[in-house]
Design an enzyme around this catalytic site. Structure first.
Site, PDB file in Angstrom:
ATOM      1  CD  GLU A 177       7.212   1.652  -3.312  1.00  0.00           C
ATOM      2  OE1 GLU A 177       7.804   2.651  -2.918  1.00  0.00           O
ATOM      3  OE2 GLU A 177       6.070   1.689  -3.803  1.00  0.00           O
ATOM      4  CE  LYS A 219       4.879   2.219  -0.601  1.00  0.00           C
ATOM      5  NZ  LYS A 219       4.710   3.624  -0.232  1.00  0.00           N
TER       6      LYS A 219
HETATM    7  P1  13P Z   1       0.554   4.222  -4.312  1.00  0.00           P
HETATM    8  O1  13P Z   1      -0.054   3.757  -3.014  1.00  0.00           O
HETATM    9  O2  13P Z   1      -0.199   5.323  -4.962  1.00  0.00           O
HETATM   10  O3  13P Z   1       0.903   3.092  -5.214  1.00  0.00           O
HETATM   11  O4  13P Z   1       1.937   4.900  -3.927  1.00  0.00           O
HETATM   12  C1  13P Z   1       2.761   4.273  -3.041  1.00  0.00           C
HETATM   13  C2  13P Z   1       4.113   4.750  -3.247  1.00  0.00           C
HETATM   14  O5  13P Z   1       4.761   5.219  -2.353  1.00  0.00           O
HETATM   15  C3  13P Z   1       4.668   4.632  -4.597  1.00  0.00           C
HETATM   16  O6  13P Z   1       6.039   4.687  -4.508  1.00  0.00           O
END
Ligand code: 13P
Length: 340
Positions: A177, A219
């Site tokens: 991510e 992600k």
């Molecule tokens: P949000 O969808 O609230 O951005 O959170 C996703 C997430 O896992 C942040 O690390």
């Protein structure tokens, strides 16, 4: 064998147009969201809230995996059933956030590097033993002025790949991510440029460090203008900017791309995901899905307010958002769905 197991997990998480539910807020983040709604910031309140989530009837119809936090993976329902068992029984694969947060990057004011690599091999073995089958690590990249620096992108990409390699070794599918943040007044073009640059660096490190593309999940952020930017694009413009940036930078061997919501409203995040499915359906090499925290949970949290008598209404709201996002993956979501 391990390799096939990882591929099967990556496929199962997104089968039937399902997506991921991120419920991995750290204790300080969870407390901050509770405080805004006047909910007590106690371990018991956090446990009760997570019990509400994992026991939502029908959740497994739309959610393939739930990302937990260290505190949460060790918690139980009031009747003693471990949350991990509740999820597995509902057909939801448990996952775990394994980074320990984004910390100030020395020498680069305003920028952060995510920590958590020390001792990670042992922690992954423990989480695997507890039933987790995938993991998450979030890096944050800010836009503004001269930011992001090359250094910030490089150190975060390096850490993401180191984490991903360790996960695959441990039998966990890594969710990688790299979040380009929405805060600021930058344009959508600027977000697109930075997102593409970050993704290229991440996949360069992933290649260098021998991470298997078929056994990981990306992600990313959607490509959006900063929240303070005066020009806000249409849903379709966001869908086009996002998919075009990803098509240029994400290898086709990656099985799935699952977006974070990043502070968008729940309905906008769903509408933008839907537009990506509608406009690019036949051109997408990867499954395009969701891994939202706020955009799935927020309406439910606001209804719950920490009170037992609101649990049912909150669960209905959570299920509704999960269902809307599943429908958006098919490209069949419309505003009509919000009226029921
Ligand atoms: P949000 O969808 O609230 O951005 O959170 C996703 C997430 O896992 C942040 O690390």
């Amino acid at each position: 064998m391990k390799s096939q197991a990882l591929r099967d997990i990556a496929t199962t998480l997104f089968g039937d147009n399902k997506g991921l539910l991120a419920m991995d807020e750290s204790t300080p983040t969870c407390n901050k969201r509770f405080a805004r709604l006047g909910i007590p910031q106690t371990e018991e309140a956090r446990r009760a809230y997570r019990e509400l989530i994992v026991t939502t009837p029908g959740l497994g119809e739309c959610i393939g995996g739930a990302i937990l936090y260290d505190e949460t993976i060790r918690q139980h329902k009031k009747d003693g059933t471990p949350f991990v068992k509740v999820l597995i029984d509902a057909g939801i694969i448990p996952g775990i956030k394994v980074d320990i947060g984004a910390k100030e990057l020395a020498g680069y004011p305003g920028e952060k590097v995510t920590e958590g690599l020390d001792g990670l091999r042992d922690r992954l073995a423990e989480y695997f033993g507890m039933g987790a089958r995938f993991a998450k690590w979030r890096a944050v990249i800010a836009i503004g002025g001269d930011l992001p620096s090359r250094c910030c992108i490089a150190v975060n990409a390096n850490a993401l790949a180191r984490y991903a390699a360790l996960c695959q070794e441990a039998g966990l599918v890594p969710i990688v991510e790299p979040e380009v943040l929405m805060q600021g007044n930058h344009t959508i073009e600027s977000c697109s440029e930075v997102t593409e640059k970050v993704l290229r660096e991440v996949f360069c490190q992933i290649h260098l460090q021998g991470v298997v593309l078929e056994e990981m999940i990306l992600k990313p952020n959607m490509v959006l203008p900063g929240s303070d930017c005066t020009s806000q694009p249409s849903v379709e413009e966001v869908a086009d900017a996002t998919v075009n940036a990803l098509l240029r930078a994400v290898p086709a061997a990656v099985p799935a791309v699952a977006f974070l919501s990043g502070g968008q409203s729940a309905e906008l995040a769903t509408a933008r995901l839907n537009a990506m499915s509608v406009r690019f359906k036949s051109r997408l090499p990867w499954a395009v899905a969701f891994s939202f925290a706020r955009a799935i949970q927020q309406p439910a949290l606001e209804l719950w307010k920490g009170r037992d008598e609101n649990v049912l209404a909150a669960q209905q709201a959570l299920y509704h958002r999960a269902r809307c996002n599943q429908t958006a993956r098919r490209g069949e979501y419309s505003q009509e769905m919000e009226k029921v």
